[in-house]
Enzyme design. Sequence first.
Site, PDB file in Angstrom:
ATOM      1  CG  HIS A  88      -2.215   0.752   1.056  1.00 23.74           C
ATOM      2  ND1 HIS A  88      -2.419   2.072   1.656  1.00 23.74           N
ATOM      3  CD2 HIS A  88      -3.228   0.655  -0.073  1.00 23.74           C
ATOM      4  CE1 HIS A  88      -3.554   2.404   1.476  1.00 23.74           C
ATOM      5  NE2 HIS A  88      -4.057   1.675   0.486  1.00 23.74           N
ATOM      6  CE  LYS A  90      -2.023   5.111  -1.366  1.00 27.26           C
ATOM      7  NZ  LYS A  90      -1.986   4.343  -0.192  1.00 27.26           N
ATOM      8  CG  ASP A  95      18.450  11.689  -9.888  1.00 22.11           C
ATOM      9  OD1 ASP A  95      18.331  10.674 -10.452  1.00 22.11           O
ATOM     10  OD2 ASP A  95      18.345  12.663 -10.256  1.00 22.11           O
TER      11      ASP A  95
END
Length: 150
Positions: A88, A90, A95
């Site tokens: 779940h 996000k 870089d």
Amino acid sequence: CPCPLPSGDTALSRLVRRLLSARRSLDLCLFSFSCPQLARAVQLLHRRGVRVRLVTDSQYMGLCGSQIGRLRHAGIQVRHDQHSGYMHHKFAIVDQRMLITGSLNWTTQAVQSNRENVLVVEDAEYVKAFLEEFERIWEEYNPANYSFFP
């Protein structure tokens, strides 16, 4: 792709600009990914030679509108969970120096209609913690470790 990158100064265009700032790597850990504009930005980075890795949830990667197959077809490395429960997270790491995280699923619905939050952080301590989590999940979801028979 018939879906151009967003222009003007919108939340989506600001997110895309942060992503397109990647020069070496983009690590994505996303529950759901169906926004064509964000997928197009990720593909552009891949074509530029940026190393893109994506971890996602197995139950959501095959849903109608998911961009995961498109990204895989473009040659982007994708790994997913193999167990019940959701992957779940996000977040994105650009870089190994910029963290993009929050409630936003990378879906058209979330971008256009939902009340969401996105936080962009360039503090090395926070980036390091999320990068360690990404690497841990990346290794855990290595297909070489899958068990197909109990």
